[in-house]
Design a protein around this motif. Structure first.
Motif, PDB file in Angstrom:
ATOM      1  N   ASN A  44       5.495  -5.905  -5.452  1.00 20.38           N
ATOM      2  CA  ASN A  44       5.452  -4.471  -5.640  1.00 20.38           C
ATOM      3  C   ASN A  44       4.352  -3.934  -4.719  1.00 20.38           C
ATOM      4  O   ASN A  44       3.194  -4.296  -4.864  1.00 20.38           O
ATOM      5  CB  ASN A  44       5.119  -4.152  -7.102  1.00 20.38           C
ATOM      6  N   PRO A  45       4.732  -3.066  -3.771  1.00 14.92           N
ATOM      7  CA  PRO A  45       3.776  -2.660  -2.733  1.00 14.92           C
ATOM      8  C   PRO A  45       2.493  -2.015  -3.267  1.00 14.92           C
ATOM      9  O   PRO A  45       1.446  -2.130  -2.646  1.00 14.92           O
ATOM     10  CB  PRO A  45       4.550  -1.652  -1.891  1.00 14.92           C
ATOM     11  N   VAL A  46       2.579  -1.317  -4.395  1.00 11.56           N
ATOM     12  CA  VAL A  46       1.366  -0.644  -4.859  1.00 11.56           C
ATOM     13  C   VAL A  46       0.602  -1.459  -5.902  1.00 11.56           C
ATOM     14  O   VAL A  46      -0.472  -1.073  -6.329  1.00 11.56           O
ATOM     15  CB  VAL A  46       1.648   0.783  -5.394  1.00 11.56           C
ATOM     16  N   GLY A  79       0.837  -1.199   0.000  1.00 11.81           N
ATOM     17  CA  GLY A  79       0.000   0.000   0.000  1.00 11.81           C
ATOM     18  C   GLY A  79       0.870   1.246   0.000  1.00 11.81           C
ATOM     19  O   GLY A  79       2.072   1.188   0.272  1.00 11.81           O
ATOM     20  N   GLY A  80       0.252   2.371  -0.314  1.00 10.23           N
ATOM     21  CA  GLY A  80       0.977   3.629  -0.444  1.00 10.23           C
ATOM     22  C   GLY A  80       1.780   4.003   0.787  1.00 10.23           C
ATOM     23  O   GLY A  80       2.876   4.564   0.682  1.00 10.23           O
ATOM     24  N   CYS A  81       1.257   3.679   1.985  1.00 15.48           N
ATOM     25  CA  CYS A  81       1.950   4.063   3.213  1.00 15.48           C
ATOM     26  C   CYS A  81       3.122   3.151   3.549  1.00 15.48           C
ATOM     27  O   CYS A  81       3.842   3.397   4.511  1.00 15.48           O
ATOM     28  CB  CYS A  81       0.978   4.081   4.390  1.00 15.48           C
ATOM     29  N   SER A  82       3.289   2.077   2.775  1.00 14.21           N
ATOM     30  CA  SER A  82       4.348   1.124   3.101  1.00 14.21           C
ATOM     31  C   SER A  82       5.738   1.741   2.926  1.00 14.21           C
ATOM     32  O   SER A  82       6.726   1.158   3.339  1.00 14.21           O
ATOM     33  CB  SER A  82       4.207  -0.136   2.242  1.00 14.21           C
ATOM     34  N   TYR A  83       5.795   2.932   2.313  1.00 22.61           N
ATOM     35  CA  TYR A  83       7.101   3.573   2.146  1.00 22.61           C
ATOM     36  C   TYR A  83       7.519   4.358   3.379  1.00 22.61           C
ATOM     37  O   TYR A  83       8.652   4.801   3.478  1.00 22.61           O
ATOM     38  CB  TYR A  83       7.066   4.510   0.932  1.00 22.61           C
TER      39      TYR A  83
END
Lengths: 572, 259
Positions: free
Chosen positions: A395-397, A369-373
Motif C-alpha cells: 500500500n503506497p501510503v 508515498g502520496g505522489c505515487s498516484y
C-alpha cells in the motif's frame, strides 16, 4: 539512537540490564510524520497494525491549530472545512521547516503558506507564527511537531493501553544530522525516546525484505538476493534507495534524496494558474490569506483529479473580483512541473549509479508515498528502469510506517516464532561528512553511502609556514563548495609545532558508532614522529545550535585563511 | 587523562583485525579503503589511532586455547575455532584476533576465491552480529556486536575487492605493501602519467569508458599474475603486481569521478 545531551526525560529504562530482564519488553511504535499526513503503526505480536484515531482515520493531517486556548493537532482536531487549515491559525509543513535557516530556498518556498514564515536572510532560524484573533503568535517548528507528537502519543497510549516511550521515526534521506537533532528535540519535548531514525525508503526496504522472506517460506521464488529500487515521494521530499535483499536482511546499497515533493507540484501549479501570486500575497493580510487558501484548495483538488483523468476544469472565485476559470490537461500539468520530474529522474539515476547497479539487475521497482498516484511519476520511474510494471505488493501510503513498526519490534528485541521479525536493515550514510579544506571546498572524510557503523581517516596539512592553529569546520552534504552543505560544527586545533607549510600532518578521523553518533577526532603528527604532537581533539557532532549560518561567516571574517588546511596530495 | 578514556572506548570496536595491518593504507585521499583497522605493531607514524593502547589482552584469546573457549555469558564450550556467536545462547562473543577474514567466510586462505557467495555469508553473519539486533542487551554485548559486525564489514569489503584481497593475503604472510612509496620504475611511471593525461583530456564519456575497459583488462591481467606469484610464493613479484593494480585502480577511480 543515542539520547542527545539535552534530553531531560529520564533514561533509566534504556539501560540494557533492566530491559533484558523484563519479561515484556516495550515494543517501540513506528511513526511516519509526513509533511502533509502522518500515521502510527505497531507490531501487535503477530503482525503490524496501523492505529486509527477516534474518527477511525489511519492517516491524519500533520498540522497544529492555535485557534483555541489549547493548541490542537490533526490527530484529535476535526477540521470543519479544509479552509480552516488555511486561515493562518494552523501551522503545517513542519517537516519542510524544521532545522532550516532563513536563507534556505525550501524555507523561502514556504512563504506563500497561510501562516507566517518570516525570513531575515541572515542564516538564522526563520520566524514562524500563527494568526490567532488577529495576532501573529510566534512558535517554532520543533514546538509544533512536539505538540503533534504529544497527540499521537496519547492516541497510541489509549489504544495500546500502555505508556509509550520508545519510537522509531522515519526521516527524509536529505536530512542533515543537525535536522535530526531538531527532530530528536521535538520528540524529547513530547516525552518520546527515539530508538531509531530510518530514512523513509529504508523503512520501505525493510517491509520489502519481510515480504520477500515470507515468499521464500511459502516457496514462491528462490532465496536468492533480490535488488529493489524504492522511490518514496510525499508532499515534502523525494527519496530513492537501492536495496539488496536476501534472507530478511536488507543491505542498503545507496540512497539519494531531495526536498522536492507534492508541495512543489502544488505551488508550481498555483503559479501557473495565477502568475502574479507572489505580488498578490506579499502583504500577507487576512484577505490575501483567504484568497491563497481558496486557490490552494482548488489546485490541490485539480491535481488529485489529474491522477485519474486527462484534463480538469478549475473554477474558483478568489474574491476581490479575481476569478480563475481554466482547463488544465495532463500535458500542461507535466510541463509546469518539469523541474520536479527532472529532479526525480536525476535522483533515480544517481542512486543506481552510486549503488553500481544496472537497471536490468533490478528485480522490483517500488513506488510509494502520496505522489505515487501521479501517472507521470510512475511512467518516469518505469522508463528510467526500462520496465513495464511496478511492484504491487504494498500500500503506497502505508509502506513506510509499516516498515518503521517492524524496525520498532526488531530494535526492541522482539522475536516472532514464525520468523516474521527475523529481519535486519544495514544502513548507509545518506550524506557525505567532511571538512572545509583546499580553499572553500568541501572535502568528504566519510563518503555518502558508506555502510554504518564506520570510521574513516583523512590527512591534511597546513597552508602557511609556522602555522600553529587550524580550524576544523565540519559539514554534511553533497555540494562541492562548503556553503552548499549543512554545517555541523567547528573547532580549532592549537599548538601545531612550528614547521614549513605542508609538513605537519593533521589527521581528521570521523567515527559513526552503532548508535549513529558522530565523533570527529583531529590530531597532529610531525614527520618522523610516532606520537601525536599535541593531545587529540575529540568532538561529538553536531555542535551547532540555531543561528549557525553566520557563524562561519564570522569565523571567516575573524581568521581569513590563516587557519586553513589542504588535503595531502597522493604521491605518484 | 579524561580525554583518553572515551577515545579508547570508541576505538575499541575497530580493534586491530589482524596484528599487522598498518593504517597508512587507508588514508589516501584518493583511496578509500577503510574503516581502518588500527594497528598496534606497525611502523606507521601517521595514524591517529595508532598510539592508543588497546586493552588487547581482554580480546586476544590466542589460538592454542581456542578450542577451550567458553561463552562469556552461559559458559558453553565452543565447538569450533570460529566462535563469533555462542551456539547455545546466541550471545555475541569478544573478537578473536586469530580468526582471519577467510576463516569468517568459511574459505580457504588463497587469493583466487569465488566472490559470488560472499554477500550471502556476509548477511548471514550480520543477522547474528549486527549491533541493531542487540539493542536491548547489555552494554558489554553491544560493544562486542559493534566490533564483530564492523569486522565482518571489513572482511567482506576486503575479500570482495581483488586489490584489497591481494594486499590482505600478503599481509597474512607477513609481507607489508607500502602504498605510499614513490614510483621508481620509470616505465610504469611514464605509462601511468600517459594514462592520467588521457583521462584528463578525454572529450566525452565514451572515451572515458574506453580507458576504463583498458584499465579493467590490465587489472585482471595483473590480478592473474598476482595469483601466480602468490601461489609460487614469489612475494617480490606479488608485490609488484599489487603496485600495478594500485595504480590502475586509482586511474579507474579518477574515471568514475569524471563520469
Amino acid at each position: 539512537m543515542a539520547e542527545p545531551a539535552y534530553t531531560v526525560a529520564s533514561d533509566s529504562d534504556t539501560t540494557g540490564e533492566e530491559k533484558s530482564s523484563s519479561a515484556f519488553p516495550e515494543i517501540a511504535i513506528g511513526i511516519d510524520v509526513g509533511t502533509s499526513q502522518c500515521s502510527v503503526a505497531v507490531w501487535n505480536g503477530s503482525e503490524v497494525v496501523i492505529l486509527k484515531n477516534t474518527r477511525n482515520q489511519k492517516k491524519m493531517r500533520s498540522y497544529v491549530t492555535f485557534k483555541d486556548d489549547i493548541p490542537s493537532g490533526g490527530v484529535s482536531h476535526q477540521l470543519s472545512h479544509e479552509h480552516e487549515m488555511l486561515s493562518g491559525a494552523a501551522i503545517f509543513n513542519m517537516k519542510r521547516l524544521i532545522g532550516r535557516v532563513d536563507t534556505d530556498p525550501v524555507v523561502h518556498s514556504s512563504k506563500s503558506l497561510p501562516f507566517l514564515v518570516q525570513t531575515l536572510d541572515i542564516g538564522v532560524r526563520p520566524f514562524i507564527a500563527a494568526l490567532v484573533n488577529n495576532v501573529w503568535r510566534s512558535t517554532t517548528p520543533e514546538e509544533v511537531l512536539a505538540i503533534f507528537l504529544v497527540e499521537l502519543k496519547a492516541m497510541a497510549e489509549v489504544q495500546l493501553k500502555r505508556p509509550i516511550r520508545n519510537v522509531v521515526l522515519t526521516i527524509p534521506v536529505s536530512f542533515s544530522r543537525f535536522q535530526v537533532t531538531r527532530i530528536e528535540r521535538a520528540c524529547a519535548m513530547a516525552g518520546l525516546h527515539v530508538l531509531r531514525l530510518m530514512p523513509e525508503p529504508t523503512a520501505v526496504a525493510l517491509l520489502y525484505a519481510q515480504q520477500q522472506q515470507q515468499a521464500v517460506h511459502e516457496n514462491i521464488g528462490g532465496g536468492a538476493e533480490k535488488i529493489a529500487l524504492i522511490l518514496n515521494m510525499g508532499a515534502g521530499y523525494c527519496d530513492v534507495a537501492v536495496t539488496a535483499t536476501a534472507g530478511g536482511v536488507s543491505q542498503i546499497k545507496a540512497l539519494a534524496g531531495s526536498a522536492i515533493g507534492g508541495e512543489d507540484i502544488l505551488q508550481n501549479t498555483m503559479h501557473h494558474l495565477l502568475p502574479d501570486l507572489e505580488i498578490l500575497f506579499s502583504k500577507h493580510g487576512i484577505n490575501e490569506i483567504k484568497s491563497t487558501g481558496l486557490l490552494r484548495v482548488a489546485t490541490q483538488d485539480a491535481i488529485h483529479k489529474l491522477s485519474s483523468q486527462t484534463s480538469v476544469q478549475i473554477d474558483v472565485d478568489l474574491g476581490n473580483e479575481l476569478k480563475i476559470c481554466k482547463v488544465v490537461d495532463q500535458e500542461e500539468f507535466e510541463e509546469v512541473n518539469k523541474n520536479v520530474f527532472e529532479k526525480c529522474e536525476s535522483l533515480i539515476i544517481q542512486c543506481l549509479h552510486d549503488a553500481k547497479v544496472q537497471t536490468e539487475d533490478v528485480a522490483d521497482i517500488i513506488v510509494v508515498g502520496g505522489c505515487s498516484y501521479i501517472p507521470k511519476l510512475r511512467n518516469l520511474v518505469m522508463s528510467v528502469c526500462k520496465r513495464q510494471e511496478l511492484y504491487k505488493g504494498m500500500n503506497p501510503v502505508e509502506a513506510a510506517v509499516c516498515g518503521a513498526a517492524l524496525e520498532g519490534a526488531v530494535a526492541s528485541g522482539i522475536s516472532d516464532p514464525f520468523g516474521s521479525l527475523d529481519l535486519l536493515t544495514i544502513q548507509v550514510t545518506p550524506l557525505a561528512i567532511g571538512i572545509r579544506a583546499d580553499g572553500n571546498k568541501f572535502v568528504p572524510v566519510i563518503p555518502r553511502n558508506t555502510t554504518m557503523p564506520t570510521r574513516k581517516e583523512l590527512a591534511f596539512t597546513t597552508v602557511h609556514d609556522n602555522q600553529t592553529e587550524a580550524l576544523i569546520v565540519v559539514y554534511e552534504g553533497e555540494g562541492e563548495k562548503v556553503e552548499e552543505n549543512h554545517l555541523l560544527g567547528y573547532f580549532k586545533i592549537m599548538g601545531i609545532p612550528p614547521a614549513p607549510k605542508g609538513v605537519p600532518e593533521i589527521n581528521v578521523c570521523m567515527d559513526i558508532d552503532a548508535s549513529n553518533v558522530l565523533r570527529v577526532l583531529a590530531g597532529v603528527v610531525l614527520p618522523g614522529s610516532r606520537h601525536p604532537a599535541i593531545p587529540v581533539m575529540e568532538v561529538r557532532m553536531p555542535t551547532v545550535d540555531d543561528g549557525h549560518g553566520w557563524c562561519v561567516e564570522a569565523l571567516h571574517r575573524t581568521y581569513g585563511s590563516g587557519l586553513d588546511l589542504v588535503t595531502i596530495q597522493k604521491k605518484i | 587523562m579524561k580525554l583518553w578514556t572515551p577515545l579508547s572506548t570508541i576505538l575499541r570496536r575497530t580493534l586491530p583485525s589482524i596484528p599487522y595491518f598498518p593504517t597508512s593504507q587507508f588514508q589516501s585521499p584518493t583511496y578509500n579503503f577503510s574503516p581502518s583497522p588500527p594497528s598496534s605493531s606497525t611502523n606507521s607514524p601517521n595514524s591517529l589511532t595508532h598510539n592508543f593502547h588497546f586493552p588487547l589482552k581482554t580480546f586476544c584469546s590466542g589460538s592454542p586455547e581456542n578450542f577451550h573457549v567458553r561463552c562469556w555469558t552461559c559458559g558453553h564450550v565452543a565447538k569450533a575455532a570460529l566462535f563469533l556467536v555462542c551456539d547455545s545462547c546466541r550471545t555475541i562473543q569478544p573478537v578473536d584476533q586469530s580468526v582471519d577474514y577467510f576463516h569468517i567466510f568459511g574459505l580457504e586462505r588463497k587469493f583466487d576465491i569465488g566472490v559470488e557467495n560472499l554477500e550471502g555469508k556476509y548477511k548471514e553473519w550480520q543477522k547474528k552480529l549486527h549491533p541493531d539486533l542487540v539493542h536491548s542487551k547489555s552494554e558489554e554485548e553491544r560493544g562486542y556486536a559493534a566490533e564483530q559486525s564492523g569486522r565482518v564489514i571489513d572482511a567482506y569489503r576486503t575479500l570482495s575487492k581483488p586489490l584489497l584481497r591481494a594486499i590482505y593475503v600478503l599481509r597474512l604472510e607477513g609481507v607489508d605493501v607500502d602504498e605510499e612509496e614513490t614510483l621508481s620504475d620509470p616505465e610504469l611511471l611514464s605509462e601511468i602519467l600517459e594514462i592520467r593525461e588521457a583521462v584528463e583530456e578525454a572529450a566525452d564519456s565514451q572515451e572515458l569508458n574506453q580507458i576504463q575497459s583498458q584499465m579493467r583488462e590490465k587489472l585482471s591481467h595483473w590480478s592473474n599474475s598476482f595469483a601466480n606469484a602468490y601461489r609460487c610464493r614469489n612475494f617480490e613479484e606479488a608485490q609488484n603486481s599489487i603496485r600495478r593494480m594500485t595504480y590502475y585502480e586509482r586511474v579507474n577511480e579518477e574515471i568514475v569521478k569524471k563520469l
